[in-house]
Write a protein that holds these residues in place. Structure first.
Motif, PDB file in Angstrom:
ATOM      1  N   LEU A 291       3.045  -5.000   7.975  1.00  0.00           N
ATOM      2  CA  LEU A 291       3.642  -5.947   6.732  1.00  0.00           C
ATOM      3  C   LEU A 291       4.549  -5.078   5.918  1.00  0.00           C
ATOM      4  N   ALA A 292       4.465  -3.706   6.109  1.00  0.00           N
ATOM      5  CA  ALA A 292       5.113  -3.057   4.986  1.00  0.00           C
ATOM      6  C   ALA A 292       6.851  -3.033   4.984  1.00  0.00           C
TER       7      ALA A 292
ATOM      8  N   PHE B  37      -4.489  -8.055  10.530  1.00  0.00           N
ATOM      9  CA  PHE B  37      -3.416  -8.318  10.834  1.00  0.00           C
ATOM     10  C   PHE B  37      -3.276  -8.566  12.630  1.00  0.00           C
TER      11      PHE B  37
ATOM     12  N   GLU C  83       0.929  -5.911   1.380  1.00  0.00           N
ATOM     13  CA  GLU C  83       0.445  -6.440   2.735  1.00  0.00           C
ATOM     14  C   GLU C  83      -0.758  -7.380   2.631  1.00  0.00           C
TER      15      GLU C  83
ATOM     16  N   PHE D  44       0.946  -0.336   9.297  1.00  0.00           N
ATOM     17  CA  PHE D  44       1.455  -0.957   8.109  1.00  0.00           C
ATOM     18  C   PHE D  44       2.343  -1.933   8.910  1.00  0.00           C
TER      19      PHE D  44
ATOM     20  N   SER E  85      -4.647  -3.569   8.239  1.00  0.00           N
ATOM     21  CA  SER E  85      -4.171  -3.574   9.590  1.00  0.00           C
ATOM     22  C   SER E  85      -4.933  -4.095  10.632  1.00  0.00           C
TER      23      SER E  85
END
Length: 519
Positions: A187-188, A117, A213, A185, A114
């Motif tokens: 990209l989940a 990202f 992810e 999260f 996370s």
């Protein structure tokens, strides 16, 4: 998890507090942490000394501390040194050293992925940490599964109800208005986040989401770095990397979560890549998940393969329709051929036959994805629960595809009608018309005529020349290969990395032929 009451000292308060259980301690501590951070005059200025002392003592009482306790303690440490992602990765990996199996060590990585990202660091620095994460993932994934003597399996270990409070602790640095699960999260995807929000979600599922992810983040960074590279060449390079990486993970949950993401459009990568690049990433995933037969999926002992295989069936139809819309009939044929020569049709037929009783069902006309899906939908109409909670969704989607692609009227080109099973040389027929008894009888009596017709087709339809082995000679088609984890170039590369990071690229296989392997 700890049993009985937990007594902890708060020196600055001059008192010792008694909590009835670990759940209560985590909830109260998370609430106190959020209050302290909100009241701080500046980011990172909150005094968290008492929390450090308390959770240092709590951690010392466990040989293998619960995920939630590790997450809270690591959040305290990261608050003191924000943006030091390497130290965070090292801290989390140290607490996971005594955990049996791979699920918990991988699940612990969610905050690292996370933060990567959300990071505003230079791309090269971010990529270096991503490579370190993938190195650690490869090491953890090679761990043997816990034996029965080591207690419950990873899938039986459930997250505490206080897990949601720990998600808030880790998401507060980036947003207090958005859903905490969406922040932690990113990209989940919505479906995966809904599953994580359910009380009692398994640690194994969380690990699968984290793997997805990390995989998507690295894939998108590769796309970002490919400015000026021809699209066809980039797609091939990304496919080789993906096909080499997937078996390293050895995770059915990862495979299932990734398949479910493809059921929805767009993929949750739109904040990292452009709309055109999202289409490219989707095409790479279609190739990687459909055209390759991964041994770790087929050999999963004690794993329910039905959801994975049903999702793979629907994804295959989506990929076929997508290729046809783009006019790429060769690629569509490759997808059909890959599915029909895999063990998925036989698995689904055997499963349905077992559920309904031997001899109670007629077999589907052929093993094409369209025929198998129609057959399963007919069984669902008759009361056999195949699609579970997604039954109505599958029905609507199937009817929509029927209308858009003209299957009900058998509107097809010759390229759509025939394709070849390249492993056995048999000609298979992709029947999209009605499947009533009369059609079945016609197929049985005219089988030789159809095969002869397919063998003799020499013309050109939609710009595609007919061949005896569709997909093998067409440059746009991708081979259906057998792939085993022991052949993975990525695994060797990652395990050989110095420390936990690596600056070099994956040593890619030279061609699909070099990855093929006979069973």
């Amino acid at each position: 998890m700890a049993a009985g009451s937990i007594v902890v000292d708060f020196p600055s308060m001059g008192a010792a507090l008694c909590f009835p259980n670990l759940e209560s301690l985590l909830r109260d501590s998370a609430s106190g942490f959020l209050s302290a951070v909100s009241a701080a005059p500046a980011p990172g200025a909150a005094d968290l000394t008492n929390f450090h002392r308390v959770f240092s003592r709590v951690l010392s009482t466990y040989s293998d501390p619960p995920l939630e306790v590790v997450w809270f303690f690591s959040a305290l440490s990261f608050h003191d040194r924000p943006d030091d992602l390497r130290s965070l990765l090292q801290l989390l990996s140290a607490f996971a050293a005594s955990s049996p199996g791979a699920a918990k060590p991988l699940a612990l990585l969610a905050p690292v992925v996370s933060e990567l990202f959300h990071s505003d660091k230079p791309r090269r620095e971010t990529e270096a940490v991503v490579e370190a994460v993938l190195s650690y993932i490869s090491i953890c994934s090679s761990r043997p599964a816990p034996s029965s003597t080591e207690g419950t399996t990873a899938d039986a270990v459930r997250l505490l109800p206080a897990f949601g409070d720990l998600v808030k602790v880790w998401s507060v640095r980036h947003s207090r208005e958005r859903c905490p699960f969406q922040v932690l999260f990113p990209l989940a995807g919505d479906e995966a986040r809904r599953e994580l929000m359910k009380e009692g979600c398994s640690v194994d599922y969380l690990a699968g989401v984290v793997l997805v992810e990390a995989f998507l983040l690295r894939l998108c960074l590769k796309v970002q770095n490919a400015t000026g590279v021809p699209r066809s060449e980039l797609q091939k390079e990304l496919k080789i990397w993906a096909v080499s990486s997937i078996p390293v993970f050895q995770s059915h949950q990862f495979f299932g979560v990734l398949l479910n993401m493809l059921l929805n459009s767009p993929l949750p990568v739109y904040s990292l890549v452009s709309a055109d690049d999202e289409i490219l990433v989707r095409d790479v995933l279609y190739d990687s998940l459909i055209l390759v037969d991964y041994s770790f999926i087929n050999n999963g002992a004690g794993v329910d393969l039905l959801p994975v295989y049903v999702s793979r069936l629907i994804i295959t139809l989506d990929a076929v329709n997508d290729a046809r819309r783009k006019g790429d009939q060769g690629r569509a044929v490759s997808f059909i051929n890959a599915f029909s020569t895999s063990n998925i049709p036989n698995f689904l037929i055997k499963w349905a036959t077992c559920q309904a009783g031997s001899g109670a069902l007629s077999k589907p006309i052929c093993n094409t994805p369209q025929a198998i899906l129609k057959w399963l939908i007919d069984l669902e109409d008759k009361g056999l629960k195949v699609f579970g909670d997604y039954s109505s969704w599958v029905m609507r989607r199937f009817v929509c595809n029927e209308v858009k692609n003209g299957y009900g009227n058998m509107v097809q080109s010759d390229a759509d009608l025939f394709f070849v099973d390249k492993q056995s040389g048999r000609e298979l027929m992709d029947t999209k018309g009605s499947e009533d008894d009369e059609a079945v009888e016609e197929m049985e009596t005219a089988g030789n005529a159809f095969m002869a017709a397919a063998q003799s087709m020499k013309g050109v339809t939609n710009g595609i020349r007919k061949r005896k082995s569709c997909g093998n000679e067409d440059a746009a088609a991708v081979k259906f290969v057998k792939y085993k984890v022991e052949d993975s170039s990525v695994k060797g590369y990652l395990l050989a990395a110095n420390g936990m990071s690596s600056g070099s690229e994956v040593e890619n296989p030279q061609s699909d032929d070099e990855m093929e392997e006979s069973d």
